[in-house]
Scaffold this motif. Structure first.
Motif, short mmCIF file in Angstrom:
data_model
loop_
_atom_site.label_atom_id
_atom_site.label_comp_id
_atom_site.label_asym_id
_atom_site.label_seq_id
_atom_site.Cartn_x
_atom_site.Cartn_y
_atom_site.Cartn_z
N ALA A 12 0.83 -1.20 0.00
CA ALA A 12 0.00 0.00 0.00
C ALA A 12 0.86 1.26 0.00
O ALA A 12 0.56 2.22 -0.72
CB ALA A 12 -0.94 -0.01 1.21
N GLU A 13 1.94 1.25 0.78
CA GLU A 13 2.80 2.43 0.82
C GLU A 13 3.49 2.65 -0.52
O GLU A 13 3.55 3.79 -1.02
CB GLU A 13 3.86 2.31 1.92
CG GLU A 13 4.70 3.56 2.03
CD GLU A 13 5.73 3.52 3.13
OE1 GLU A 13 6.29 4.60 3.42
OE2 GLU A 13 5.99 2.45 3.71
N ALA A 19 1.97 6.63 -6.87
CA ALA A 19 0.95 7.51 -7.45
C ALA A 19 1.40 8.96 -7.38
O ALA A 19 1.27 9.72 -8.35
CB ALA A 19 -0.39 7.31 -6.74
N PHE A 20 1.97 9.36 -6.24
CA PHE A 20 2.48 10.72 -6.11
C PHE A 20 3.67 10.94 -7.03
O PHE A 20 3.82 11.98 -7.65
CB PHE A 20 2.85 11.01 -4.65
CG PHE A 20 1.67 11.47 -3.83
CD1 PHE A 20 1.46 12.80 -3.56
CD2 PHE A 20 0.77 10.54 -3.34
CE1 PHE A 20 0.37 13.23 -2.82
CE2 PHE A 20 -0.33 10.94 -2.58
CZ PHE A 20 -0.53 12.28 -2.32
N TRP A 21 4.55 9.94 -7.10
CA TRP A 21 5.72 10.01 -7.98
C TRP A 21 5.29 10.20 -9.43
O TRP A 21 5.84 11.04 -10.14
CB TRP A 21 6.54 8.73 -7.84
CG TRP A 21 7.74 8.65 -8.72
CD1 TRP A 21 7.78 8.22 -10.02
CD2 TRP A 21 9.08 9.01 -8.40
NE1 TRP A 21 9.05 8.29 -10.51
CE2 TRP A 21 9.87 8.77 -9.53
CE3 TRP A 21 9.68 9.48 -7.25
CZ2 TRP A 21 11.23 9.01 -9.56
CZ3 TRP A 21 11.04 9.72 -7.29
CH2 TRP A 21 11.81 9.48 -8.42
N ALA A 22 4.30 9.41 -9.86
CA ALA A 22 3.82 9.49 -11.24
C ALA A 22 3.25 10.88 -11.54
O ALA A 22 3.48 11.45 -12.61
CB ALA A 22 2.77 8.41 -11.50
N TRP A 23 2.51 11.44 -10.58
CA TRP A 23 1.94 12.77 -10.77
C TRP A 23 3.03 13.84 -10.80
O TRP A 23 3.09 14.67 -11.69
CB TRP A 23 0.92 13.06 -9.65
CG TRP A 23 0.52 14.49 -9.57
CD1 TRP A 23 -0.25 15.19 -10.46
CD2 TRP A 23 0.88 15.41 -8.55
NE1 TRP A 23 -0.39 16.49 -10.04
CE2 TRP A 23 0.30 16.66 -8.86
CE3 TRP A 23 1.63 15.31 -7.38
CZ2 TRP A 23 0.45 17.78 -8.06
CZ3 TRP A 23 1.78 16.43 -6.58
CH2 TRP A 23 1.18 17.65 -6.93
N GLY A 36 -3.71 7.35 -4.63
CA GLY A 36 -2.48 7.47 -3.83
C GLY A 36 -2.78 7.74 -2.37
O GLY A 36 -2.22 7.10 -1.48
N VAL A 37 -3.69 8.67 -2.12
CA VAL A 37 -4.07 8.99 -0.74
C VAL A 37 -4.77 7.80 -0.09
O VAL A 37 -4.51 7.48 1.08
CB VAL A 37 -4.97 10.25 -0.71
CG1 VAL A 37 -5.63 10.43 0.65
CG2 VAL A 37 -4.15 11.49 -1.07
N LEU A 38 -5.64 7.14 -0.82
CA LEU A 38 -6.33 5.96 -0.28
C LEU A 38 -5.34 4.85 0.06
O LEU A 38 -5.46 4.20 1.11
CB LEU A 38 -7.39 5.45 -1.26
CG LEU A 38 -8.58 6.39 -1.48
CD1 LEU A 38 -9.47 5.86 -2.60
CD2 LEU A 38 -9.36 6.59 -0.21
N ALA A 39 -4.37 4.63 -0.80
CA ALA A 39 -3.36 3.60 -0.54
C ALA A 39 -2.52 3.96 0.69
O ALA A 39 -2.22 3.09 1.51
CB ALA A 39 -2.46 3.42 -1.77
N LEU A 40 -2.17 5.23 0.83
CA LEU A 40 -1.39 5.64 2.00
C LEU A 40 -2.20 5.54 3.29
O LEU A 40 -1.66 5.21 4.34
CB LEU A 40 -0.83 7.06 1.80
CG LEU A 40 0.27 7.14 0.74
CD1 LEU A 40 0.64 8.59 0.45
CD2 LEU A 40 1.50 6.35 1.14
N ALA A 41 -3.50 5.78 3.20
CA ALA A 41 -4.37 5.58 4.38
C ALA A 41 -4.44 4.10 4.73
O ALA A 41 -4.42 3.73 5.92
CB ALA A 41 -5.75 6.15 4.11
N ALA A 42 -4.51 3.23 3.72
CA ALA A 42 -4.52 1.78 3.97
C ALA A 42 -3.20 1.35 4.59
O ALA A 42 -3.18 0.52 5.51
CB ALA A 42 -4.77 1.03 2.66
#
Length: 108
Positions: A12-13, A19-23, A36-42
């Motif tokens: 998840a991290e 996702a942030f890197w790609a953006w 990305g935010v959802l994955a980091l929350a997970a």
């Protein structure tokens, strides 16, 4: 169960950070930030479920798993084969994580 939580947290991290890197680095749409935010929350939720009573100990043990998972990402997602030095370093980090966890389990 602990290993599964750490593995899930690492995946998840990595997904969230990628996702942030790609953006940021590759010009992907800002919509990539939502998963990305959802994955980091997970990631944070999974790490909070790990057994050690102290957050720092849990995070330290997780570090070894994260290093190994990151090298897996390097190989599988980015097509770069880890070097021998990468694998040796990951093995040392994972061994350190096991030492930390073994002490936390015995004390708890």
């Amino acid at each position: 169960m602990t290993a599964g939580l750490y593995l899930f947290a690492a995946l998840a991290e990595i997904l969230g950070c990628f996702a942030f890197w790609a953006w940021w680095k590759q010009g992907a749409s800002a919509l990539w930030l939502v998963p990305g935010v959802l994955a980091l929350a997970a990631f944070a939720s999974a790490l909070a479920l790990t057994p050690p009573d102290q957050a720092g100990r849990s995070f330290a043990a997780y570090g070894g798993v994260y290093i190994c998972a990151s090298l897996g990402w390097l190989w599988l997602a980015e097509g770069e084969i880890p070097r021998a030095s990468d694998l040796i370093g990951a093995g040392l980090a994972l061994a350190g994580a096991l030492v930390i966890l073994s002490g936390a389990v015995r004390a708890g």
